[in-house]
Motif scaffolding. Structure first.
Motif, PDB file in Angstrom:
ATOM      1  N   ARG A 100      15.120   9.188 -11.260  1.00 42.52           N
ATOM      2  CA  ARG A 100      14.132   8.157 -11.571  1.00 42.52           C
ATOM      3  C   ARG A 100      12.875   8.751 -12.206  1.00 42.52           C
ATOM      4  NH1 ARG A 100      15.140   3.281  -9.472  1.00 42.52           N
ATOM      5  NH2 ARG A 100      12.942   2.707  -9.622  1.00 42.52           N
ATOM      6  N   GLY A 101      13.078   9.712 -13.103  1.00 42.95           N
ATOM      7  CA  GLY A 101      11.932  10.277 -13.799  1.00 42.95           C
ATOM      8  C   GLY A 101      11.116  11.241 -12.973  1.00 42.95           C
ATOM      9  N   TYR A 102      11.615  11.640 -11.819  1.00 40.05           N
ATOM     10  CA  TYR A 102      10.903  12.592 -10.965  1.00 40.05           C
ATOM     11  C   TYR A 102      11.677  13.902 -10.821  1.00 40.05           C
ATOM     12  CZ  TYR A 102       7.963   8.622  -9.736  1.00 40.05           C
ATOM     13  OH  TYR A 102       7.106   7.563  -9.789  1.00 40.05           O
ATOM     14  N   ASP A 103      12.550  14.193 -11.757  1.00 41.31           N
ATOM     15  CA  ASP A 103      13.226  15.479 -11.762  1.00 41.31           C
ATOM     16  C   ASP A 103      12.294  16.525 -12.376  1.00 41.31           C
ATOM     17  OD1 ASP A 103      13.547  13.990 -14.211  1.00 41.31           O
ATOM     18  OD2 ASP A 103      14.829  15.613 -14.891  1.00 41.31           O
ATOM     19  N   LEU A 104      12.641  17.788 -12.211  1.00 35.03           N
ATOM     20  CA  LEU A 104      11.761  18.856 -12.676  1.00 35.03           C
ATOM     21  C   LEU A 104      11.610  18.858 -14.194  1.00 35.03           C
ATOM     22  CD1 LEU A 104      12.744  21.774 -10.273  1.00 35.03           C
ATOM     23  CD2 LEU A 104      10.467  20.745 -10.527  1.00 35.03           C
ATOM     24  N   SER A 157      14.124  25.501  -1.195  1.00 35.73           N
ATOM     25  CA  SER A 157      15.337  24.791  -0.801  1.00 35.73           C
ATOM     26  C   SER A 157      16.155  24.480  -2.055  1.00 35.73           C
ATOM     27  CB  SER A 157      14.965  23.503  -0.070  1.00 35.73           C
ATOM     28  OG  SER A 157      13.982  22.777  -0.795  1.00 35.73           O
ATOM     29  N   GLY A 158      17.379  24.042  -1.837  1.00 39.70           N
ATOM     30  CA  GLY A 158      18.274  23.711  -2.939  1.00 39.70           C
ATOM     31  C   GLY A 158      19.693  23.638  -2.444  1.00 39.70           C
ATOM     32  N   ARG A 204      -7.768   8.447   2.569  1.00 40.04           N
ATOM     33  CA  ARG A 204      -8.107   7.433   1.573  1.00 40.04           C
ATOM     34  C   ARG A 204      -7.192   7.440   0.348  1.00 40.04           C
ATOM     35  NH1 ARG A 204     -13.540   8.652   3.430  1.00 40.04           N
ATOM     36  NH2 ARG A 204     -13.873  10.262   1.853  1.00 40.04           N
ATOM     37  N   TRP A 205      -6.546   8.569   0.041  1.00 41.54           N
ATOM     38  CA  TRP A 205      -5.826   8.678  -1.229  1.00 41.54           C
ATOM     39  C   TRP A 205      -4.311   8.705  -1.098  1.00 41.54           C
ATOM     40  CZ3 TRP A 205      -7.312   8.381  -6.274  1.00 41.54           C
ATOM     41  CH2 TRP A 205      -8.685   8.262  -6.506  1.00 41.54           C
ATOM     42  N   LEU A 206      -3.763   8.926   0.081  1.00 42.81           N
ATOM     43  CA  LEU A 206      -2.306   9.004   0.193  1.00 42.81           C
ATOM     44  C   LEU A 206      -1.641   7.703  -0.238  1.00 42.81           C
ATOM     45  CD1 LEU A 206       0.239  10.529   0.984  1.00 42.81           C
ATOM     46  CD2 LEU A 206      -0.150   9.839   3.362  1.00 42.81           C
ATOM     47  N   SER A 207      -2.292   6.578  -0.021  1.00 46.37           N
ATOM     48  CA  SER A 207      -1.693   5.287  -0.378  1.00 46.37           C
ATOM     49  C   SER A 207      -1.487   5.114  -1.876  1.00 46.37           C
ATOM     50  CB  SER A 207      -2.557   4.138   0.154  1.00 46.37           C
ATOM     51  OG  SER A 207      -3.844   4.156  -0.443  1.00 46.37           O
ATOM     52  N   SER A 208      -2.079   6.001  -2.682  1.00 44.54           N
ATOM     53  CA  SER A 208      -1.878   5.934  -4.129  1.00 44.54           C
ATOM     54  C   SER A 208      -0.551   6.537  -4.559  1.00 44.54           C
ATOM     55  CB  SER A 208      -3.013   6.664  -4.861  1.00 44.54           C
ATOM     56  OG  SER A 208      -2.887   8.072  -4.715  1.00 44.54           O
ATOM     57  N   CYS A 209       0.157   7.159  -3.630  1.00 45.03           N
ATOM     58  CA  CYS A 209       1.433   7.799  -3.971  1.00 45.03           C
ATOM     59  C   CYS A 209       2.564   6.779  -3.929  1.00 45.03           C
ATOM     60  CB  CYS A 209       1.729   8.934  -2.992  1.00 45.03           C
ATOM     61  SG  CYS A 209       0.575  10.320  -3.069  1.00 45.03           S
ATOM     62  N   SER A 210       3.463   6.880  -4.877  1.00 38.72           N
ATOM     63  CA  SER A 210       4.622   5.992  -4.946  1.00 38.72           C
ATOM     64  C   SER A 210       5.677   6.417  -3.932  1.00 38.72           C
ATOM     65  CB  SER A 210       5.217   6.045  -6.353  1.00 38.72           C
ATOM     66  OG  SER A 210       6.550   5.601  -6.364  1.00 38.72           O
ATOM     67  N   ARG A 211       6.202   5.437  -3.213  1.00 41.18           N
ATOM     68  CA  ARG A 211       7.303   5.710  -2.277  1.00 41.18           C
ATOM     69  C   ARG A 211       8.499   6.278  -3.038  1.00 41.18           C
ATOM     70  NH1 ARG A 211       8.755   3.785   2.854  1.00 41.18           N
ATOM     71  NH2 ARG A 211       6.753   2.756   2.891  1.00 41.18           N
ATOM     72  N   THR A 212       8.758   5.735  -4.218  1.00 39.36           N
ATOM     73  CA  THR A 212       9.860   6.239  -5.028  1.00 39.36           C
ATOM     74  C   THR A 212       9.625   7.686  -5.419  1.00 39.36           C
ATOM     75  OG1 THR A 212      10.122   4.007  -5.923  1.00 39.36           O
ATOM     76  CG2 THR A 212      11.274   5.784  -7.059  1.00 39.36           C
ATOM     77  N   ALA A 213       8.382   8.021  -5.777  1.00 45.62           N
ATOM     78  CA  ALA A 213       8.063   9.395  -6.167  1.00 45.62           C
ATOM     79  C   ALA A 213       8.340  10.360  -5.018  1.00 45.62           C
ATOM     80  CB  ALA A 213       6.601   9.492  -6.595  1.00 45.62           C
ATOM     81  N   LEU A 214       7.927   9.983  -3.817  1.00 44.52           N
ATOM     82  CA  LEU A 214       8.149  10.863  -2.670  1.00 44.52           C
ATOM     83  C   LEU A 214       9.638  11.021  -2.385  1.00 44.52           C
ATOM     84  CD1 LEU A 214       5.363   9.817  -0.117  1.00 44.52           C
ATOM     85  CD2 LEU A 214       5.207  11.227  -2.182  1.00 44.52           C
ATOM     86  N   ALA A 215      10.365   9.918  -2.404  1.00 42.53           N
ATOM     87  CA  ALA A 215      11.786   9.966  -2.070  1.00 42.53           C
ATOM     88  C   ALA A 215      12.575  10.750  -3.108  1.00 42.53           C
ATOM     89  CB  ALA A 215      12.334   8.552  -1.936  1.00 42.53           C
ATOM     90  N   ALA A 216      12.337  10.484  -4.382  1.00 43.03           N
ATOM     91  CA  ALA A 216      13.091  11.164  -5.434  1.00 43.03           C
ATOM     92  C   ALA A 216      12.736  12.640  -5.501  1.00 43.03           C
ATOM     93  CB  ALA A 216      12.836  10.486  -6.782  1.00 43.03           C
ATOM     94  N   THR A 217      11.458  12.957  -5.317  1.00 44.34           N
ATOM     95  CA  THR A 217      11.048  14.362  -5.340  1.00 44.34           C
ATOM     96  C   THR A 217      11.644  15.116  -4.161  1.00 44.34           C
ATOM     97  OG1 THR A 217       8.985  13.788  -6.454  1.00 44.34           O
ATOM     98  CG2 THR A 217       9.079  15.929  -5.382  1.00 44.34           C
ATOM     99  N   HIS A 218      11.626  14.499  -3.007  1.00 44.23           N
ATOM    100  CA  HIS A 218      12.215  15.138  -1.829  1.00 44.23           C
ATOM    101  C   HIS A 218      13.701  15.384  -2.058  1.00 44.23           C
ATOM    102  CE1 HIS A 218      13.500  15.747   2.363  1.00 44.23           C
ATOM    103  NE2 HIS A 218      12.248  16.075   2.618  1.00 44.23           N
ATOM    104  N   ALA A 219      14.382  14.436  -2.669  1.00 41.29           N
ATOM    105  CA  ALA A 219      15.793  14.638  -2.995  1.00 41.29           C
ATOM    106  C   ALA A 219      15.956  15.809  -3.958  1.00 41.29           C
ATOM    107  CB  ALA A 219      16.387  13.367  -3.593  1.00 41.29           C
ATOM    108  N   GLY A 220      15.004  15.938  -4.883  1.00 40.89           N
ATOM    109  CA  GLY A 220      15.042  17.063  -5.808  1.00 40.89           C
ATOM    110  C   GLY A 220      14.868  18.400  -5.122  1.00 40.89           C
TER     111      GLY A 220
END
Length: 295
Positions: A100-104, A157-158, A204-220
């Motif tokens: 989803r556009g969050y690959d390296l 990791s990998g 104050r700033w964590l809420s600006s992060c996308s749930r999709t970004a976190l999930a896809a990056t973690h999968a990466g």
């Protein structure tokens, strides 16, 4: 094979008025560049004639959360801290293929876009955690000449390796906590060693992060192997890691030294994965020493 991720609409991301007001206390100028269809935001700390250092934060760290690091470097270089796509004030991708556009590769393309868009001449890439992986990838695939790279505690990791030590569920719980409203005291329960201001900015700033970004990056972190490209990161490169980090273990540091012998490894005593937050003075000193060698 298609992997599914927790997703959400871009409107779920929030930046509150108190968060925006934090920008008034940051001695930096907002810059904007385009990477394809995305608008990316950076904090430029100057000076304009300084050696440019593009700072790439971690998975849940909007640019402003690295303000204390950037301010500690302005007498030496020109830090520019990126709101990585899907975080802070930067856009997020709308298409849903691959990661989803969050690959390296996508993250590295953003680095190229920033360097081109801001006409940065032979910058240094300084990344922490996810940002260190991005810096390493950009150094091996990018179109621009670099002075070097400083990688701070990159996830090693990998496929076939031990999993990333923080679970996706833990990251998403922290995001949900921020979305419902949190404060520095609650953040301190998870990050008790952090300086108070950094706990406040996190709240104050964590809420600006996308749930999709976190999930896809973690999968990466699990599907993209750091050691597939680390051996090709050109010198000069410095890998800084915490002595107590569960992300860069002693075995990981040894493998990094063996597979890229031209790189320098520096250990920060007493620091975990959040090197700058755990040991602010020692972490900053290690990075300053590394940057002096690259400038």
């Amino acid at each position: 094979m298609t992997t599914s991720f927790p997703t959400e609409a871009p409107t779920a991301r929030t930046v509150s008025q108190p968060a925006l007001a934090d920008l008034a206390d940051v001695p930096a100028v907002s810059r904007w560049v385009r990477s394809g269809s995305l608008r990316l935001h950076l904090l430029d700390y100057g000076p304009s004639d300084g050696v440019p250092v593009l700072v790439l934060p971690g998975i849940t760290s909007p640019a402003i959360t690295m303000d204390f690091v950037a301010q500690g470097l302005t007498d030496l270089v020109r830090p520019l801290v990126l709101d990585v796509r899907g975080r802070g004030l930067s856009d997020e991708p709308s298409e849903s293929d691959g990661l989803r556009g969050y690959d390296l590769a996508s993250y590295a393309a953003d680095v190229d876009a920033v360097v081109s868009g801001l006409e940065l001449e032979r910058p240094i890439l300084l990344g922490h955690s996810m940002g260190a992986r991005i810096a390493a990838m950009a150094a091996t695939t990018g179109r621009h000449e670099l002075r070097g790279t400083v990688l701070v505690d990159p996830p090693m990791s990998g496929p076939g390796r031990d999993p990333y030590p923080t679970t996706l569920e833990a990251f998403l719980r922290q995001l949900d906590q921020a979305r419902r409203g949190t404060d520095a005291d609650e953040v301190a329960q998870s990050w008790p060693r952090w300086p108070r201001r950094e706990q406040e900015l996190r709240a104050r700033w964590l809420s600006s992060c996308s749930r999709t970004a976190l999930a896809a990056t973690h999968a990466g972190f699990e599907s993209e192997d750091f050691f597939a490209f680390w051996p090709d990161v050109p010198a000069p490169s410095v890998l800084v890691h915490g002595s107590d980090s569960p992300v860069v273990t002693a075995a990981g540091a040894q493998e990094a030294a063996r597979t890229n012998p031209a790189a320098e490894l520096v250990e920060v005593p007493g620091a975990g994965h959040m090197v700058f937050w755990d040991e602010p003075e020692a972490g900053l000193a290690a990075v300053r020493d590394a940057l002096r060698k690259l400038c």
